[in-house]
Design a protein around this motif. Structure first.
Motif, PDB file in Angstrom:
ATOM      1  N   PRO A  13       0.842  -1.186   0.000  1.00  0.00           N
ATOM      2  CA  PRO A  13       0.000   0.000   0.000  1.00  0.00           C
ATOM      3  C   PRO A  13       0.881   1.241   0.000  1.00  0.00           C
ATOM      4  CG  PRO A  13      -0.623  -1.517   1.741  1.00  0.00           C
ATOM      5  CD  PRO A  13       0.653  -2.001   1.160  1.00  0.00           C
ATOM      6  N   GLY A  14       0.454   2.238  -0.706  1.00  0.00           N
ATOM      7  CA  GLY A  14       1.225   3.465  -0.741  1.00  0.00           C
ATOM      8  C   GLY A  14       2.377   3.411  -1.721  1.00  0.00           C
ATOM      9  N   HIS A  15       2.559   2.294  -2.412  1.00  0.00           N
ATOM     10  CA  HIS A  15       3.719   2.134  -3.297  1.00  0.00           C
ATOM     11  C   HIS A  15       3.733   3.190  -4.401  1.00  0.00           C
ATOM     12  CE1 HIS A  15       6.976   0.047  -5.301  1.00  0.00           C
ATOM     13  NE2 HIS A  15       6.311   0.131  -6.445  1.00  0.00           N
ATOM     14  N   GLY A  16       2.548   3.535  -4.891  1.00  0.00           N
ATOM     15  CA  GLY A  16       2.510   4.479  -6.000  1.00  0.00           C
ATOM     16  C   GLY A  16       2.424   5.930  -5.577  1.00  0.00           C
ATOM     17  N   ALA A  17       2.179   6.197  -4.299  1.00  0.00           N
ATOM     18  CA  ALA A  17       2.020   7.577  -3.828  1.00  0.00           C
ATOM     19  C   ALA A  17       3.345   8.075  -3.262  1.00  0.00           C
ATOM     20  CB  ALA A  17       0.929   7.638  -2.764  1.00  0.00           C
ATOM     21  N   GLU A  18       3.884   9.153  -3.833  1.00  0.00           N
ATOM     22  CA  GLU A  18       5.163   9.653  -3.373  1.00  0.00           C
ATOM     23  C   GLU A  18       5.028  10.443  -2.079  1.00  0.00           C
ATOM     24  OE1 GLU A  18       6.947  11.824  -6.489  1.00  0.00           O
ATOM     25  OE2 GLU A  18       7.139  10.101  -7.836  1.00  0.00           O
ATOM     26  N   HIS A  19       3.920  11.140  -1.939  1.00  0.00           N
ATOM     27  CA  HIS A  19       3.769  11.975  -0.745  1.00  0.00           C
ATOM     28  C   HIS A  19       2.290  12.225  -0.477  1.00  0.00           C
ATOM     29  CE1 HIS A  19       4.491  15.031   2.260  1.00  0.00           C
ATOM     30  NE2 HIS A  19       3.723  15.876   1.587  1.00  0.00           N
ATOM     31  N   ILE A  20       1.917  12.123   0.776  1.00  0.00           N
ATOM     32  CA  ILE A  20       0.572  12.493   1.207  1.00  0.00           C
ATOM     33  C   ILE A  20       0.746  13.530   2.303  1.00  0.00           C
ATOM     34  CG2 ILE A  20      -1.601  11.712   2.219  1.00  0.00           C
ATOM     35  CD1 ILE A  20      -1.059   8.956   1.102  1.00  0.00           C
ATOM     36  N   SER A  21       0.172  14.698   2.126  1.00  0.00           N
ATOM     37  CA  SER A  21       0.417  15.800   3.044  1.00  0.00           C
ATOM     38  C   SER A  21      -0.251  15.582   4.397  1.00  0.00           C
ATOM     39  CB  SER A  21      -0.099  17.112   2.435  1.00  0.00           C
ATOM     40  OG  SER A  21      -1.512  17.168   2.499  1.00  0.00           O
ATOM     41  N   PHE A  22       0.223  16.363   5.365  1.00  0.00           N
ATOM     42  CA  PHE A  22      -0.298  16.295   6.726  1.00  0.00           C
ATOM     43  C   PHE A  22      -1.786  16.636   6.767  1.00  0.00           C
ATOM     44  CE2 PHE A  22      -1.259  18.379  10.793  1.00  0.00           C
ATOM     45  CZ  PHE A  22      -0.819  17.412  11.707  1.00  0.00           C
ATOM     46  N   PHE A  23      -2.225  17.507   5.867  1.00  0.00           N
ATOM     47  CA  PHE A  23      -3.607  17.975   5.891  1.00  0.00           C
ATOM     48  C   PHE A  23      -4.540  17.140   5.016  1.00  0.00           C
ATOM     49  CE2 PHE A  23      -0.954  21.691   6.857  1.00  0.00           C
ATOM     50  CZ  PHE A  23      -1.508  22.057   8.079  1.00  0.00           C
ATOM     51  N   GLU A  24      -4.006  16.130   4.336  1.00  0.00           N
ATOM     52  CA  GLU A  24      -4.837  15.300   3.475  1.00  0.00           C
ATOM     53  C   GLU A  24      -5.988  14.616   4.220  1.00  0.00           C
ATOM     54  OE1 GLU A  24      -6.037  13.565  -0.190  1.00  0.00           O
ATOM     55  OE2 GLU A  24      -4.743  15.265   0.329  1.00  0.00           O
ATOM     56  N   PRO A  25      -5.786  14.137   5.477  1.00  0.00           N
ATOM     57  CA  PRO A  25      -6.903  13.519   6.194  1.00  0.00           C
ATOM     58  C   PRO A  25      -8.124  14.423   6.343  1.00  0.00           C
ATOM     59  CG  PRO A  25      -4.850  12.919   7.250  1.00  0.00           C
ATOM     60  CD  PRO A  25      -4.517  13.956   6.201  1.00  0.00           C
ATOM     61  N   VAL A  26      -7.915  15.741   6.347  1.00  0.00           N
ATOM     62  CA  VAL A  26      -9.061  16.659   6.394  1.00  0.00           C
ATOM     63  C   VAL A  26      -9.920  16.470   5.149  1.00  0.00           C
ATOM     64  CG1 VAL A  26      -9.779  19.067   6.478  1.00  0.00           C
ATOM     65  CG2 VAL A  26      -7.795  18.319   7.808  1.00  0.00           C
ATOM     66  N   HIS A  27      -9.267  16.236   4.034  1.00  0.00           N
ATOM     67  CA  HIS A  27     -10.000  15.982   2.789  1.00  0.00           C
ATOM     68  C   HIS A  27     -10.768  14.669   2.880  1.00  0.00           C
ATOM     69  CE1 HIS A  27     -11.058  15.932  -1.409  1.00  0.00           C
ATOM     70  NE2 HIS A  27     -10.334  14.852  -1.648  1.00  0.00           N
ATOM     71  N   TRP A  28     -10.167  13.654   3.505  1.00  0.00           N
ATOM     72  CA  TRP A  28     -10.870  12.379   3.670  1.00  0.00           C
ATOM     73  C   TRP A  28     -12.143  12.576   4.484  1.00  0.00           C
ATOM     74  CZ3 TRP A  28      -5.806   9.680   5.690  1.00  0.00           C
ATOM     75  CH2 TRP A  28      -4.872   9.660   4.645  1.00  0.00           C
ATOM     76  N   VAL A  29     -12.050  13.396   5.529  1.00  0.00           N
ATOM     77  CA  VAL A  29     -13.228  13.671   6.354  1.00  0.00           C
ATOM     78  C   VAL A  29     -14.281  14.413   5.538  1.00  0.00           C
ATOM     79  CG1 VAL A  29     -14.094  14.929   8.363  1.00  0.00           C
ATOM     80  CG2 VAL A  29     -11.981  13.611   8.538  1.00  0.00           C
ATOM     81  N   SER A  30     -13.846  15.349   4.705  1.00  0.00           N
ATOM     82  CA  SER A  30     -14.813  16.071   3.872  1.00  0.00           C
ATOM     83  C   SER A  30     -15.521  15.118   2.919  1.00  0.00           C
ATOM     84  CB  SER A  30     -14.115  17.189   3.092  1.00  0.00           C
ATOM     85  OG  SER A  30     -13.277  16.673   2.075  1.00  0.00           O
TER      86      SER A  30
END
Length: 256
Positions: A13-30
């Motif tokens: 998992p995550g193999h293809g994603a180079e970076h996920i920002s600290f604030f990305e989980p806020v988007h998941w909640v949205s």
């Protein structure tokens, strides 16, 4: 972040994603809020179940053993009940309209793996209850208060700060371990029909590959859950299903 594909799961998992920002989980909640609004009756049904169960537990009193039981129950039932919300979000992403009945299909989609996962969470819960008993009875200081007394009184004045700190620290470590093995485990089992052991290892790898985003996601879960508890559990009627739906989107981001 690379584009997500519905094909074969990458080796990690995550193999293809180079970076996920600290604030990305806020988007998941949205996105979780969006899914909740698209199928509110499904989300409210699950939220009410969790809220009522919480009321029943806390109605017993505020003894640390009861609190440990409540935490254990949430560690065990939270991710499992969340399978229905994850299934609903998966269906919406596929262009379907979920209902409460159809969301229950999530529990049967990979039943064997979910059962093995539940057994692992049950073991975590049993360890937490055992450690609670040992810490509260063996730590230097006053003996842990008896159940009968704290049914009608607060446990806090009866326990030493050392007892409270050790008890809470044990629970925190156990919660982190539980989060680590479960952050993408349930949606992965539902989406790709993998075995429980493989799903838990994949979850740990996703956390190791994306520690910043995972830490932010964990903190967001803690803060929102605390808000739900702080509203006499009423807030969980909405917060729990939103987090359940958001778990699907966290998986979609962390797995690729």
């Amino acid at each position: 972040m690379t584009t997500m594909h519905s094909g074969a799961l990458p080796s990690h998992p995550g193999h293809g994603a180079e970076h996920i920002s600290f604030f990305e989980p806020v988007h998941w909640v949205s996105l979780g809020i969006r899914d909740f609004r698209r199928a509110p009756s499904v989300g409210i049904a699950y939220g009410l179940m969790v809220t009522v169960m919480g009321w029943l537990v806390f109605a017993l009193g505020n003894h640390p053993y009861f609190i440990a039981a409540a935490v254990s129950g949430f560690l065990l039932l939270g991710p499992i009940l969340g399978a229905g919300l994850i299934e609903a979000s998966r269906a919406m992403e596929a262009g379907e309209t979920p209902t409460f009945d159809s969301s229950l299909l999530g529990l049967a989609r990979n039943r064997s793996a979910l059962e093995h996962f539940a057994i692992t969470l049950l073991a975590f819960a049993a360890v937490w209850l055992l450690l609670s008993t040992l810490v509260l009875t063996a730590t230097t200081g006053p003996v842990a208060p008896d159940v009968e007394r704290t049914l009608w009184d607060s446990a806090l004045p009866m326990m030493s700060p050392g007892q409270w700190f050790a008890w809470a620290a044990m629970g925190g470590v156990l919660a982190l371990l539980s989060f680590g093995i479960s952050v993408i485990a349930v949606p992965l089992m539902l989406d790709k029909h993998v075995r429980a052991g493989d799903a838990m290892r994949a979850s740990l790898h996703a956390v190791a590959r994306h520690p910043i985003a995972s830490a932010a996601w964990a903190m967001l879960i803690v803060v929102l859950t605390a808000i739900g508890i702080g509203t006499a559990l009423l807030g969980l009627v909405v917060i729990y299903p939103v987090l359940g739906h958001a778990s699907w989107h966290a998986y979609r981001a962390l797995r690729d």
